[in-house]
Scaffold this active site. Structure first.
Site, PDB file in Angstrom:
ATOM      1  N   THR A   1      80.742  75.923   7.739  1.00  0.00           N
ATOM      2  CA  THR A   1      79.887  75.918   6.127  1.00  0.00           C
ATOM      3  C   THR A   1      78.373  75.591   6.339  1.00  0.00           C
ATOM      4  O   THR A   1      77.879  75.203   5.663  1.00  0.00           O
ATOM      5  CB  THR A   1      80.733  75.109   5.324  1.00  0.00           C
ATOM      6  OG1 THR A   1      80.603  74.034   5.691  1.00  0.00           O
ATOM      7  CG2 THR A   1      81.917  75.778   5.084  1.00  0.00           C
ATOM      8  N   LYS A   2      77.949  75.163   7.842  1.00  0.00           N
ATOM      9  CA  LYS A   2      76.910  74.332   7.851  1.00  0.00           C
ATOM     10  C   LYS A   2      75.415  75.050   7.526  1.00  0.00           C
ATOM     11  O   LYS A   2      75.548  76.560   7.659  1.00  0.00           O
ATOM     12  CB  LYS A   2      76.787  73.817   9.272  1.00  0.00           C
ATOM     13  CG  LYS A   2      77.848  72.626   9.619  1.00  0.00           C
ATOM     14  CD  LYS A   2      77.505  71.560   8.585  1.00  0.00           C
ATOM     15  CE  LYS A   2      78.364  70.458   8.805  1.00  0.00           C
ATOM     16  NZ  LYS A   2      79.951  70.482   8.441  1.00  0.00           N
ATOM     17  N   ASN A   3      74.264  74.638   7.474  1.00  0.00           N
ATOM     18  CA  ASN A   3      73.000  75.480   7.240  1.00  0.00           C
ATOM     19  C   ASN A   3      72.897  76.603   8.340  1.00  0.00           C
ATOM     20  O   ASN A   3      72.459  77.727   8.026  1.00  0.00           O
ATOM     21  CB  ASN A   3      71.883  74.488   7.388  1.00  0.00           C
ATOM     22  CG  ASN A   3      71.650  73.616   6.219  1.00  0.00           C
ATOM     23  OD1 ASN A   3      72.744  73.604   5.280  1.00  0.00           O
ATOM     24  ND2 ASN A   3      70.798  72.844   6.373  1.00  0.00           N
TER      25      ASN A   3
END
Ligand SMILES: Cc1ncc(COP(=O)(O)O)c(C=O)c1O
Length: 374
Positions: free
Chosen positions: A188-190
């Site tokens: 779910t990271k950038n």
């Protein structure tokens, strides 16, 4: 074409899937290099070019990045590492994995990041490193105490798991040559690789050491090993590389990072506008002009009640984070941190992912208001 993920307001977090990741993984599968391979090295070069730094070392996860960075900084069993209690438990596990002790410190309730004064005050002769956490992607500025840390032999290893693309006064996170930066490329990271991470080392020697640490201690590169009948196991190391399949995803994500940055900032700004004037809701100050926000964390009274009411209304709320100094695994290093304990009772993360449309956002904000007033 960006693919829409399912979940809407019922989902707390999720990746941006641009679309070409699917073909890129299929191509990587067909190419037959599934572990550390040419694509992994290509991704390292692309990351270094994006940041404008000499080198980047990719690894299997953000947790691994912190573990190996601390080892490369010489952190071991006799040492302490200063870390906020208000973070993901992975930070503390990375410290414990080196044999060192975590020394928990408070965070500023407005930003959920450590303050330089608190870091200095917590330093002891045993302190070997400090692990500031860039909460929600916000930069942590320790430049004012850098010299004092240097004089005491304390290395800054920053946890930028949530901060890929953010900057400190216009300087991209990962480009300060005085510290080591650790990124996560988790789901779910950038920027996501599926799972993955990276370290920006301070020197070429540190890069070599990190490469050995992530490749079971083997000193030679992929290309060198292909030409030789033997290899040298030069020291300790783990199986901690980034797979080519993950690198294939990361390369697509990196080429389209502008889009992710814009959408994350727009979503954060839309939330800030929708929540403005809502009594009892304290929005975390992420310094949005300089941050690519990873999530949206607010503090509310009666958090547990609000959390359950919102879940009942089908809203995908979460909690980032239950304080670490209160966790059984870290009990022997616990200390009194009243501000963190209060924050821990009040934080709630609202759904924050690129598939959230304005209708979903309104649904979340209405459910929050209802839960607060019910
Ligand atoms: C603040 C923080 N630190 C560390 C990590 C660990 O990263 P990873 O899940 O890639 O190991 C995460 C992500 O989960 C995180 O949000």
């Amino acid at each position: 074409m960006t693919l829409t993920l399912t979940g809407g307001a019922g989902r707390n977090a999720g990746p941006i899937l641009h679309g070409p990741e699917i073909d890129a993984v299929a191509d990587a599968l067909r190419a037959g290099h599934y572990g550390h391979g040419p694509l992994t090295e290509h991704f390292e070069h692309a990351l270094a070019a994006f940041l404008g730094v000499a080198d980047v070392v990719t690894v299997a996860s953000g947790t691994t990045a912190m573990h190996l960075a601390l080892l490369a900084a010489g952190v071991g069993p006799k040492h302490e590492v200063i870390v906020p209690s208000m973070t993901f438990c992975a930070c503390v596990q990375a410290i414990v994995a080196t044999g060192a002790r975590p020394r928990f410190v408070e965070v500023d309730p407005a930003t959920l990041c450590v303050r330089a004064d608190d870091v200095l005050a917590a330093a002891t002769p045993a302190t070997a490193a400090v692990l500031p956490v860039l909460f929600s992607g916000r930069a942590v500025d320790l430049t004012g105490i850098q010299q004092q840390l240097d004089e005491r032999g304390i290395t800054i290893v920053e946890d930028a798991a949530q901060a890929f693309g953010s900057d400190l006064a216009g300087r991209l996170i990962g480009t300060n040559p005085k510290l080591m930066t650790c990124f996560s490329f988790g789901p779910t990271k950038n920027l996501t690789c599926g799972e993955g991470g990276a370290i920006v080392p301070r020197t070429a020697e540190e890069a070599d050491l990190l490469r050995r640490l992530r490749t079971v201690g083997i000193a030679q590169s992929l290309a060198q090993r292909a030409e030789a009948t033997s290899y040298e196991v030069a020291g300790f190391g783990l199986r901690a590389h980034l797979s080519s399949l993950s690198a294939a995803i990361g390369l697509v994500q990196l080429a389209r990072f502008d889009d992710a940055r814009t959408r994350r900032r727009q979503l954060w700004a839309a939330y800030a506008a929708a929540l403005a004037g809502t009594p009892d809701v304290q929005l975390t100050d992420v310094d949005i002009a300089h941050t690519v926000p990873f999530n949206l964390v607010v503090q509310v009274p009666n958090r547990d009640r609000v959390f359950h009411r919102m879940r009942q209304a089908g809203i995908g709320v979460g909690v980032h984070y239950p304080p670490n100094h209160l966790q059984p695994a870290f009990a022997r290093w616990s200390t009194s941190l009243p501000a963190t304990e209060q924050i821990g009772r009040q934080v709630i993360s609202l759904p924050f992912h690129p598939s959230l449309n304005s209708g979903n956002l309104q649904q979340v904000v209405t459910a929050l208001r209802d839960a607060l007033t019910a």
